[in-house]
Every structure is written in C-alpha cells, then in structure tokens.
Scaffold this motif. Structure first.
Motif, PDB file in Angstrom:
ATOM      1  N   VAL A  19       0.826  -1.201   0.000  1.00  0.00           N
ATOM      2  CA  VAL A  19       0.000   0.000   0.000  1.00  0.00           C
ATOM      3  C   VAL A  19       0.861   1.251   0.000  1.00  0.00           C
ATOM      4  O   VAL A  19       0.645   2.196  -0.749  1.00  0.00           O
ATOM      5  N   THR A  20       1.888   1.251   0.872  1.00  0.00           N
ATOM      6  CA  THR A  20       2.729   2.432   0.996  1.00  0.00           C
ATOM      7  C   THR A  20       3.470   2.718  -0.293  1.00  0.00           C
ATOM      8  O   THR A  20       3.559   3.861  -0.745  1.00  0.00           O
ATOM      9  N   ALA A  21       4.030   1.682  -0.889  1.00  0.00           N
ATOM     10  CA  ALA A  21       4.792   1.880  -2.116  1.00  0.00           C
ATOM     11  C   ALA A  21       3.901   2.350  -3.254  1.00  0.00           C
ATOM     12  O   ALA A  21       4.285   3.191  -4.061  1.00  0.00           O
ATOM     13  N   ALA A  22       2.713   1.793  -3.307  1.00  0.00           N
ATOM     14  CA  ALA A  22       1.824   2.139  -4.417  1.00  0.00           C
ATOM     15  C   ALA A  22       1.260   3.534  -4.286  1.00  0.00           C
ATOM     16  O   ALA A  22       1.063   4.228  -5.272  1.00  0.00           O
ATOM     17  N   LEU A  23       0.983   3.975  -3.029  1.00  0.00           N
ATOM     18  CA  LEU A  23       0.259   5.223  -2.863  1.00  0.00           C
ATOM     19  C   LEU A  23       1.115   6.403  -2.422  1.00  0.00           C
ATOM     20  O   LEU A  23       0.846   7.532  -2.766  1.00  0.00           O
ATOM     21  N   LEU A  24       2.135   6.102  -1.601  1.00  0.00           N
ATOM     22  CA  LEU A  24       2.914   7.148  -0.957  1.00  0.00           C
ATOM     23  C   LEU A  24       2.010   8.160  -0.266  1.00  0.00           C
ATOM     24  O   LEU A  24       2.273   9.342  -0.234  1.00  0.00           O
ATOM     25  N   LEU A  25       0.884   7.648   0.262  1.00  0.00           N
ATOM     26  CA  LEU A  25      -0.044   8.541   0.921  1.00  0.00           C
ATOM     27  C   LEU A  25      -0.433   8.040   2.301  1.00  0.00           C
ATOM     28  O   LEU A  25      -1.516   8.297   2.773  1.00  0.00           O
ATOM     29  N   ALA A  26       0.446   7.309   2.945  1.00  0.00           N
ATOM     30  CA  ALA A  26       0.130   6.791   4.270  1.00  0.00           C
ATOM     31  C   ALA A  26       0.322   7.895   5.288  1.00  0.00           C
ATOM     32  O   ALA A  26       1.411   8.371   5.468  1.00  0.00           O
ATOM     33  N   THR A  27      -0.732   8.326   5.950  1.00  0.00           N
ATOM     34  CA  THR A  27      -0.607   9.408   6.907  1.00  0.00           C
ATOM     35  C   THR A  27      -0.511   8.857   8.310  1.00  0.00           C
ATOM     36  O   THR A  27      -1.451   8.292   8.832  1.00  0.00           O
ATOM     37  N   ALA A  28       0.655   9.029   8.942  1.00  0.00           N
ATOM     38  CA  ALA A  28       0.781   8.616  10.335  1.00  0.00           C
ATOM     39  C   ALA A  28      -0.041   9.560  11.178  1.00  0.00           C
ATOM     40  O   ALA A  28      -0.073  10.744  10.959  1.00  0.00           O
ATOM     41  N   LEU A 157     -19.593  15.394  23.383  1.00  0.00           N
ATOM     42  CA  LEU A 157     -18.547  14.658  22.673  1.00  0.00           C
ATOM     43  C   LEU A 157     -17.445  15.581  22.191  1.00  0.00           C
ATOM     44  O   LEU A 157     -17.686  16.720  21.783  1.00  0.00           O
ATOM     45  N   LEU A 158     -16.232  15.056  22.194  1.00  0.00           N
ATOM     46  CA  LEU A 158     -15.177  15.621  21.377  1.00  0.00           C
ATOM     47  C   LEU A 158     -15.375  15.055  19.977  1.00  0.00           C
ATOM     48  O   LEU A 158     -15.364  13.843  19.785  1.00  0.00           O
ATOM     49  N   ILE A 159     -15.610  15.914  19.012  1.00  0.00           N
ATOM     50  CA  ILE A 159     -15.757  15.493  17.618  1.00  0.00           C
ATOM     51  C   ILE A 159     -14.508  15.959  16.880  1.00  0.00           C
ATOM     52  O   ILE A 159     -14.247  17.158  16.765  1.00  0.00           O
ATOM     53  N   CYS A 160     -13.732  14.995  16.421  1.00  0.00           N
ATOM     54  CA  CYS A 160     -12.374  15.253  15.959  1.00  0.00           C
ATOM     55  C   CYS A 160     -12.225  14.999  14.467  1.00  0.00           C
ATOM     56  O   CYS A 160     -12.942  14.174  13.894  1.00  0.00           O
ATOM     57  N   ALA A 161     -11.289  15.702  13.873  1.00  0.00           N
ATOM     58  CA  ALA A 161     -10.942  15.478  12.471  1.00  0.00           C
ATOM     59  C   ALA A 161      -9.450  15.698  12.299  1.00  0.00           C
ATOM     60  O   ALA A 161      -8.802  16.367  13.102  1.00  0.00           O
ATOM     61  N   ASP A 162      -8.908  15.136  11.235  1.00  0.00           N
ATOM     62  CA  ASP A 162      -7.496  15.253  10.916  1.00  0.00           C
ATOM     63  C   ASP A 162      -7.345  16.243   9.767  1.00  0.00           C
ATOM     64  O   ASP A 162      -7.319  15.858   8.608  1.00  0.00           O
ATOM     65  N   GLN A 163      -7.262  17.519  10.089  1.00  0.00           N
ATOM     66  CA  GLN A 163      -7.179  18.579   9.075  1.00  0.00           C
ATOM     67  C   GLN A 163      -5.818  19.265   9.194  1.00  0.00           C
ATOM     68  O   GLN A 163      -5.678  20.325   9.811  1.00  0.00           O
ATOM     69  N   GLU A 164      -4.810  18.664   8.590  1.00  0.00           N
ATOM     70  CA  GLU A 164      -3.480  19.260   8.603  1.00  0.00           C
ATOM     71  C   GLU A 164      -3.280  20.159   7.392  1.00  0.00           C
ATOM     72  O   GLU A 164      -2.644  21.209   7.471  1.00  0.00           O
ATOM     73  N   GLY A 165      -3.778  19.699   6.235  1.00  0.00           N
ATOM     74  CA  GLY A 165      -3.546  20.376   4.971  1.00  0.00           C
ATOM     75  C   GLY A 165      -2.791  19.471   4.016  1.00  0.00           C
ATOM     76  O   GLY A 165      -2.234  18.447   4.416  1.00  0.00           O
ATOM     77  N   GLY A 166      -2.801  19.828   2.745  1.00  0.00           N
ATOM     78  CA  GLY A 166      -2.126  19.003   1.751  1.00  0.00           C
ATOM     79  C   GLY A 166      -2.789  17.653   1.624  1.00  0.00           C
ATOM     80  O   GLY A 166      -4.001  17.553   1.435  1.00  0.00           O
ATOM     81  N   VAL A 168      -3.311  15.490   3.877  1.00  0.00           N
ATOM     82  CA  VAL A 168      -4.046  15.076   5.075  1.00  0.00           C
ATOM     83  C   VAL A 168      -5.117  16.120   5.381  1.00  0.00           C
ATOM     84  O   VAL A 168      -4.944  17.019   6.199  1.00  0.00           O
ATOM     85  N   GLN A 169      -6.225  16.006   4.669  1.00  0.00           N
ATOM     86  CA  GLN A 169      -7.402  16.832   4.908  1.00  0.00           C
ATOM     87  C   GLN A 169      -8.611  15.972   4.599  1.00  0.00           C
ATOM     88  O   GLN A 169      -8.924  15.698   3.452  1.00  0.00           O
ATOM     89  N   HIS A 170      -9.319  15.564   5.633  1.00  0.00           N
ATOM     90  CA  HIS A 170     -10.391  14.593   5.470  1.00  0.00           C
ATOM     91  C   HIS A 170     -11.770  15.219   5.287  1.00  0.00           C
ATOM     92  O   HIS A 170     -12.701  14.530   4.886  1.00  0.00           O
ATOM     93  N   LEU A 171     -11.906  16.502   5.591  1.00  0.00           N
ATOM     94  CA  LEU A 171     -13.183  17.187   5.414  1.00  0.00           C
ATOM     95  C   LEU A 171     -13.043  18.184   4.276  1.00  0.00           C
ATOM     96  O   LEU A 171     -12.248  19.124   4.348  1.00  0.00           O
ATOM     97  N   THR A 172     -13.813  17.979   3.220  1.00  0.00           N
ATOM     98  CA  THR A 172     -13.729  18.839   2.036  1.00  0.00           C
ATOM     99  C   THR A 172     -15.137  19.168   1.551  1.00  0.00           C
ATOM    100  O   THR A 172     -16.129  18.704   2.107  1.00  0.00           O
ATOM    101  N   GLY A 173     -15.206  19.966   0.490  1.00  0.00           N
ATOM    102  CA  GLY A 173     -16.486  20.347  -0.077  1.00  0.00           C
ATOM    103  C   GLY A 173     -16.836  21.779   0.267  1.00  0.00           C
ATOM    104  O   GLY A 173     -16.034  22.531   0.853  1.00  0.00           O
ATOM    105  N   SER A 174     -18.040  22.180  -0.059  1.00  0.00           N
ATOM    106  CA  SER A 174     -18.477  23.554   0.125  1.00  0.00           C
ATOM    107  C   SER A 174     -18.318  24.005   1.577  1.00  0.00           C
ATOM    108  O   SER A 174     -18.790  23.345   2.504  1.00  0.00           O
ATOM    109  N   GLY A 175     -17.636  25.122   1.749  1.00  0.00           N
ATOM    110  CA  GLY A 175     -17.421  25.662   3.090  1.00  0.00           C
ATOM    111  C   GLY A 175     -16.062  25.350   3.667  1.00  0.00           C
ATOM    112  O   GLY A 175     -15.616  26.021   4.602  1.00  0.00           O
ATOM    113  N   PHE A 176     -15.383  24.339   3.144  1.00  0.00           N
ATOM    114  CA  PHE A 176     -14.033  24.011   3.591  1.00  0.00           C
ATOM    115  C   PHE A 176     -13.023  24.482   2.544  1.00  0.00           C
ATOM    116  O   PHE A 176     -13.109  24.090   1.370  1.00  0.00           O
ATOM    117  N   ASP A 177     -12.079  25.316   2.942  1.00  0.00           N
ATOM    118  CA  ASP A 177     -10.990  25.675   2.043  1.00  0.00           C
ATOM    119  C   ASP A 177     -10.120  24.454   1.759  1.00  0.00           C
ATOM    120  O   ASP A 177     -10.032  23.538   2.588  1.00  0.00           O
TER     121      ASP A 177
END
Length: 425
Positions: A19-28, A157-166, A168-177
């Motif tokens: 997976v890592t070799a094929a994608l180079l998109l593994a986000t720790a 609840l703590l409602i969490c997301a992984d929004q680093e940028g580049g 690693v950004q899991h929330l997208t669409g209208s309203g999210f830069d």
C-alpha cells in the motif's frame, strides 16, 4: 479495509509495504490515508485535545508568546474551577462511564451517525473521530455532528478530524478551504499562518468539529525527506528546522484557538527520524537519533508554549530514550519527560491503536498499556478494535485498584478539557 489480527505479521507487513509503495499517501496519526483520487484506503486514526493544559517549558517563540492572549479554545472557567466541576462529574460515574470517556472511536465517511449511536449511548464513549473522505462540505458534517451530540446526556462529545492540509485533509467540499500542505504553511510568516488557521478553524467550528488533530511538530531527521515515509515524504511538517517548525506549530494552535477549536500537536517525541510509517508497518520504526536534549524535541518545546489542548504520542520506539517500549507505552517518555520535565498536564492522546506498528500486541492490552504509561485518550482507527480495548480497560480497572486510580486521573483530565470547552459542567 481494516487491519485484522488474524493476518500473520508477515502478511500484514507485506500488505502494508504494498500500500505504501503504491500510494505514498500513508498518513501517520489517528487518520485514514486516502488514495490519490480521494477514495478510502486502510482505516487509521489520528490523535486528540486538552484545552486547559499549561506547558511549563523553556523560552517560547513569538508565536508561542502570543498564546496567552487567547487562553483555551473556548474558555468557560478558571483552571481550578474547571477541575472542581470535572471532579464532581467524575464522582457520579461508574467504571464503565469513566472508561468510555477515554475512548475516541472512528466514524467513516459515507456512514451515518447511527453507526456509533450504541457506543455513545450504551458504552459511554466520549469522543468520535471523522475518518475518510467527507466530501459533503460544512453543512453535511454539521448535520452529523449535531446528531452525534444529540446522543449524549450531560457530557458532550469531542468530535475530531485530521485537518493538517495538503494530503491530510479529510473534510472537504463547500465551506471548507483546500488547505495547503504544512510545508507550504511553513513558508508563511507565523502571523499569516495564525490568521489562516483561524479561518480554517472557523470552518471546522461551523461543521460542529471541536478538535483538529493537528499540527505535526516534529522535524525530519533522515538523509532525505523521501526516506521519511510518515512525515517528510508527505510534506506534513513545516519544512523548517526544529525551532521554526515549533514556532509555526504554535501559530497554527493559536489560530485554531482563536476560532474556538482545540488542537493536538503530534507525534511526540517526533516521527522525523524513522523510515517506516507506523500506520502500515512494524519495520523501520525505531528512531536511533532522537534524544531528550535537542534535535526534533525542540520543535515540541516551542509548540508547547502555545498551550495546545492535546499532545499525541508516537508509536515509534526511541532507542536513545527508551528502547523497550513505543513512546505511547513509555512512562519514561510520556509521564516522566512530557508531564514531569516539560510540565504538560493536559490530555495526552495516542496515535491510532489499530496501527500495524502495534500488530503483535493483543487488542485488549492496548488501552491498558497506554493509560498505565500516563496516557488519557485512546485513538482508534478500526471498528473491530473498539470493543476489545474498552473491555480491557474496564476489566483491568475492576481488578486492579492502582489502575483504577489511573483511569480516574485520565478521565479527570478529559473531563476538565470538556468543562473548559463548554461540553460539560
């Protein structure tokens, strides 16, 4: 696709490398990596927050010095009164309820809030992590967040997301830069980054997300960035020296706080010195260079000046510090150094407990080992790990008074965070 314990270590390692070799998109991190087209890859989770924590470390950066003008993400009470309120809540809780507050469970894109309804209502789970590629924009995420909060009673609840940028950004669409990578953020001034982070944080807040499991405060130590699979190859650091990375991390934290969103710096004490991505492999994840008196640790010292709400622990092993345990299970690194030497008393979260790096450890032991080392919030990136980890916590607390006290301490820190964030008390 989830990590299954029935796979042999060899099979899992081979699959991870493929997976890592094929994608180079593994986000720790407590996160789910994405394919280049945005579809989901293997579920992984990312980290979590402590709003009232005060880190007492060495001299801060300009960005860190500005942190005190903002206070906690959503200041509601003084530290003393917040903890008093949290203690009163804790005193009413059963062992099962306390253990539930230590759990951060995944909710995958495309699934409804009802997927975790029973965990929240019946198992008292206190945090949810939004994983995968959520494309619906702020309104769609806000609907899910509101439904999730509606399942709670008394403590939100703590409602969490992984929004680093580049990558690693899991929330997208209208309203999210579309957020630039951390390396590009590192080319901004700290003031400009703080302003941008406030904007991104405002978008999260409008979607009902109160924790961003970001930023990365580590520094790449390998000979080339491409050799550092979890961070450098994905441009997840700010691309500077340790001091510059830490100052920019502090600016990101402060900007998110300005918007009323909590943060978690990660992955302590840094993933910049390993070649393997702990999410996908148990090879190449021993750091032989990081020490407690310099190097990438300085980035975390600088970032702590901004009083981040959480610190996420790495799953790598650091042979110069504690060669016997991954950082998340090392009381030397977590309790003695982070809490003792650096004075950080806020919430400490784990990287994803369903990561391949921990594949040889029975799931039932994972949460117990983390809390025993001084950790609080257990990040989980695969559904089949939730029940064993929760059961392990409860059974150990019921049979071991010393561990039960550690659960109390961890739950108190999480509840204090929630009081400060207006989610309890």
């Amino acid at each position: 696709m989830t990590h299954q314990r029935s796979l042999s270590a060899l099979t899992r390692r081979a699959a991870a490398f493929a997976v890592t070799a094929a994608l180079l998109l593994a986000t720790a991190g407590c996160s789910m990596p994405l394919f280049p087209d945005g579809s989901e890859a293997s579920p992984k989770a990312s980290a979590s927050p402590s709003a009232s924590a005060k880190a007492q470390s060495t001299k801060g950066s300009d960005a860190g010095d500005k942190s005190n003008d903002a206070g906690s993400a959503t200041p509601q009470a003084s530290e003393a009164s917040a903890q008093d309120k949290a203690k009163a809540i804790l005193a009413t809780m059963s062992v099962e309820q306390k253990a539930g507050q230590l759990m951060m469970v995944p909710l995958f894109a495309g699934n409804g809030a009802t997927d975790v309804q029973s965990l929240v209502q019946n198992d008292h789970v206190g945090s949810v992590l939004l994983l995968g590629n959520w494309k619906g924009g702020t309104n769609a995420v806000a609907q899910v967040s509101s439904t999730l909060q509606g399942y709670t009673s008394g403590v939100g609840l703590l409602i969490c997301a992984d929004q680093e940028g580049g990558q690693v950004q899991h929330l997208t669409g209208s309203g999210f830069d579309t957020m630039p990578s951390a390396v590009k953020q590192g080319q901004m001034s700290v003031d400009d980054l703080r302003t941008s982070a406030k904007t991104w944080g405002g978008q999260l807040k409008s979607a009902g997300v109160n924790v961003d499991l970001a930023p990365v405060a580590g520094t790449v130590q390998t000979a080339s960035r491409s050799q550092n699979a979890p961070i450098g190859a994905l441009d997840r650091d700010f691309g500077l020296d340790a001091t510059g990375n830490g100052q920019h991390a502090a600016a990101f934290v402060n900007g998110m706080r300005d918007a009323g969103v909590m943060t978690s710096i990660k992955h302590f004490p840094g993933l910049g010195g390993v070649t393997g991505n702990t999410d996908f492999t148990d090879s190449g994840i021993t750091d032989a260079t990081t020490t407690l008196d310099g190097g990438q640790i300085e980035g975390f010292r600088q970032a702590l000046q901004a009083n981040p709400d959480m610190v996420m622990m790495s799953l790598a092993t650091y042979s110069q510090i504690d060669p016997n345990e991954p950082a998340a299970f090392s009381s030397t690194i977590l309790n003695d150094y982070l809490r003792g030497t650096l004075g950080y008393q806020g919430v400490v979260t784990s990287d994803s407990m369903s990561a391949a790096a921990l594949g040889s450890i029975p799931a039932k032991e994972l949460g117990v080992r983390f809390v025993s080392a001084g950790g609080d919030l257990i990040c989980i990136g695969a559904n089949d790990y939730v029940r064993p980890i929760l059961t392990g916590l409860v059974q150990k607390a019921q049979s071991d008074p010393a561990f039960a006290q550690q659960v109390d301490q961890a739950a108190l820190r999480v509840l204090t965070l929630k009081v400060n964030a207006g989610l309890a008390g």
